[in-house]
Scaffold this active site. Sequence first.
Site, PDB file in Angstrom:
ATOM      1  N   TYR A 123       0.912  -0.564   0.125  1.00 20.34           N
ATOM      2  CA  TYR A 123      -0.055  -0.178  -0.082  1.00 20.34           C
ATOM      3  C   TYR A 123       0.670   1.243  -0.035  1.00 20.34           C
ATOM      4  CZ  TYR A 123      -3.781   3.235   1.515  1.00 20.34           C
ATOM      5  OH  TYR A 123      -4.334   4.382   1.636  1.00 20.34           O
ATOM      6  N   LYS A 154       0.624   4.201  -2.486  1.00 19.86           N
ATOM      7  CA  LYS A 154       0.730   5.603  -2.775  1.00 19.86           C
ATOM      8  C   LYS A 154       0.982   6.308  -3.051  1.00 19.86           C
ATOM      9  CE  LYS A 154      -3.417   5.050  -1.540  1.00 19.86           C
ATOM     10  NZ  LYS A 154      -5.012   5.137  -2.679  1.00 19.86           N
TER      11      LYS A 154
HETATM   12  N1  LIG Z   1      -9.712   5.666   5.013  1.00 23.10           N
HETATM   13  C1  LIG Z   1      -8.179   6.221   5.583  1.00 23.10           C
HETATM   14  O1  LIG Z   1      -8.266   6.712   6.522  1.00 23.10           O
HETATM   15  C2  LIG Z   1      -7.339   7.071   4.481  1.00 23.10           C
HETATM   16  C3  LIG Z   1      -6.470   7.646   4.265  1.00 23.10           C
HETATM   17  C4  LIG Z   1      -5.671   8.192   3.307  1.00 23.10           C
HETATM   18  C5  LIG Z   1      -5.917   7.263   1.909  1.00 23.10           C
HETATM   19  N2  LIG Z   1      -7.123   6.601   1.582  1.00 23.10           N
HETATM   20  C6  LIG Z   1      -7.772   6.057   0.986  1.00 23.10           C
HETATM   21  O2  LIG Z   1      -8.711   6.695   0.157  1.00 23.10           O
HETATM   22  C7  LIG Z   1      -9.741   5.739  -0.714  1.00 23.10           C
HETATM   23  C8  LIG Z   1     -11.066   5.504  -0.165  1.00 23.10           C
HETATM   24  O3  LIG Z   1     -10.923   4.672   1.095  1.00 23.10           O
HETATM   25  P1  LIG Z   1     -11.744   4.425   1.774  1.00 23.10           P
HETATM   26  O4  LIG Z   1     -11.076   4.411   2.864  1.00 23.10           O
HETATM   27  O5  LIG Z   1     -13.645   4.506   1.572  1.00 23.10           O
HETATM   28  O6  LIG Z   1     -12.400   2.853   1.538  1.00 23.10           O
HETATM   29  P2  LIG Z   1     -13.189   1.723   2.012  1.00 23.10           P
HETATM   30  O7  LIG Z   1     -14.785   2.547   2.797  1.00 23.10           O
HETATM   31  O8  LIG Z   1     -13.078   0.532   2.042  1.00 23.10           O
HETATM   32  O9  LIG Z   1     -13.683   2.239   0.158  1.00 23.10           O
HETATM   33  C9  LIG Z   1     -12.829   1.425  -1.229  1.00 23.10           C
HETATM   34  C10 LIG Z   1     -14.085   1.826  -1.937  1.00 23.10           C
HETATM   35  O10 LIG Z   1     -12.400   1.327  -3.474  1.00 23.10           O
HETATM   36  C11 LIG Z   1     -13.556  -0.010  -3.830  1.00 23.10           C
HETATM   37  N3  LIG Z   1     -12.939  -0.204  -4.980  1.00 23.10           N
HETATM   38  C12 LIG Z   1     -11.961  -1.736  -3.361  1.00 23.10           C
HETATM   39  N4  LIG Z   1     -11.402  -2.274  -4.445  1.00 23.10           N
HETATM   40  C13 LIG Z   1     -11.686  -1.993  -5.672  1.00 23.10           C
HETATM   41  C14 LIG Z   1     -11.394  -3.139  -6.986  1.00 23.10           C
HETATM   42  N5  LIG Z   1     -10.843  -4.619  -7.238  1.00 23.10           N
HETATM   43  N6  LIG Z   1     -12.269  -2.514  -8.019  1.00 23.10           N
HETATM   44  C15 LIG Z   1     -12.777  -1.369  -8.148  1.00 23.10           C
HETATM   45  N7  LIG Z   1     -13.168  -0.459  -6.918  1.00 23.10           N
HETATM   46  C16 LIG Z   1     -12.511  -0.984  -5.782  1.00 23.10           C
HETATM   47  C17 LIG Z   1     -14.375   0.005  -3.055  1.00 23.10           C
HETATM   48  O11 LIG Z   1     -15.803  -0.514  -3.869  1.00 23.10           O
HETATM   49  P3  LIG Z   1     -16.897  -1.377  -3.578  1.00 23.10           P
HETATM   50  O12 LIG Z   1     -17.652  -1.213  -2.234  1.00 23.10           O
HETATM   51  O13 LIG Z   1     -17.672  -1.466  -4.748  1.00 23.10           O
HETATM   52  O14 LIG Z   1     -16.436  -2.569  -3.139  1.00 23.10           O
HETATM   53  C18 LIG Z   1     -14.854   1.444  -2.199  1.00 23.10           C
HETATM   54  O15 LIG Z   1     -16.540   1.580  -3.355  1.00 23.10           O
HETATM   55  C19 LIG Z   1      -8.166   4.875  -1.708  1.00 23.10           C
HETATM   56  O16 LIG Z   1      -7.643   4.238  -2.014  1.00 23.10           O
HETATM   57  C20 LIG Z   1      -7.929   4.785   0.329  1.00 23.10           C
HETATM   58  O17 LIG Z   1      -6.228   3.946  -0.034  1.00 23.10           O
HETATM   59  C21 LIG Z   1      -7.889   5.997   3.159  1.00 23.10           C
END
Ligand SMILES: NC(=O)c1ccc[n+]([C@@H]2O[C@H](COP(=O)([O-])OP(=O)(O)OC[C@H]3O[C@@H](n4cnc5c(N)ncnc54)[C@H](OP(=O)(O)O)[C@@H]3O)[C@@H](O)[C@H]2O)c1
Length: 253
Positions: free
Chosen positions: A158, A162
Amino acid sequence: MNAFDLTGKLAVVTGARRGIGRAMARALAEAGADVVGVSASLEESGSDVEKDVLAAGRTFEAIRTDFADPEAVRALGADLAGRERPVDILVNNAGTIRRAPATEHTDADWELVLQVNLSAQFAVTRAVGGAMVSRGQGKVIFTASLLSFQGGITVPGYTAAKHGVAGLTKALANEWAPHGVNVNAIAPGYIATDNTQALRDDPVRSKAILDRIPAGRWGDADDLAGATVFPASGAAAYMHGVVLPVDGGWLGR
Ligand SMILES: NC(=O)c1ccc[n+]([C@@H]2O[C@H](COP(=O)([O-])OP(=O)(O)OC[C@H]3O[C@@H](n4cnc5c(N)ncnc54)[C@H](OP(=O)(O)O)[C@@H]3O)[C@@H](O)[C@H]2O)c1
């Protein structure tokens, strides 16, 4: 004139079904944009994100694509780039995470995380961004991470992905700024979504993280709303290649 107004724009948001992507889609819709949502298991109709966008008075289209499948990703890029109504805003937000110490991090996990979080982002952006370059306008926003700057703990794939997203943001900005296309990234801090559920379930990690956040709380997905609309809008016309932390002060500590 409201420089943040997105009325009439078409935004594509990947990973829009839940978490940060859902909040981003809602924020863009509330600023005036119609939305195409993409994710691995997005419902054809009736999804939560669709309801949010329709409630804002904008149109919504759902596309289901698995970013682990390079062929499906290429087809998605070609579809989006070839449409009569051009994509004005591309938000590359879909992402996944696998937690394991480096010595136990399998090839399969490494490859999946790099494919979904980095290679798929590039493939979609190459196609959709190429069409933006041809038109001489467009906005691309990546979701980076604090792990675009730091090493993180037991998430080597990851972190590598990133860091790659941050580099790709700058590389594309260098190429496309002269063509009127803005490429930037948002780096969320620790946000309460499914992505961070394991951390919040671990009392030791959860407390250590909270203790380090100057704002004194975990972020909520809606905390990313303003930071999403800004680089999607005319207000950010002269902003290129920026990775913008929205982290409750974590990196400044
Ligand atoms: N949460 C944090 O603290 C945080 C911090 C920094 C960065 N981020 C980044 O923010 C982004 C969103 O994350 P989140 O926290 O909102 O996580 P999340 O709630 O797990 O949502 C992830 C989203 O990405 C989609 N996804 C995952 N695998 C996929 C695949 N193989 N093909 C197509 N879509 C896929 C999921 O689709 P489905 O719903 O259809 O499964 C979901 O809509 C990510 O890039 C993550 O790395 C998160």
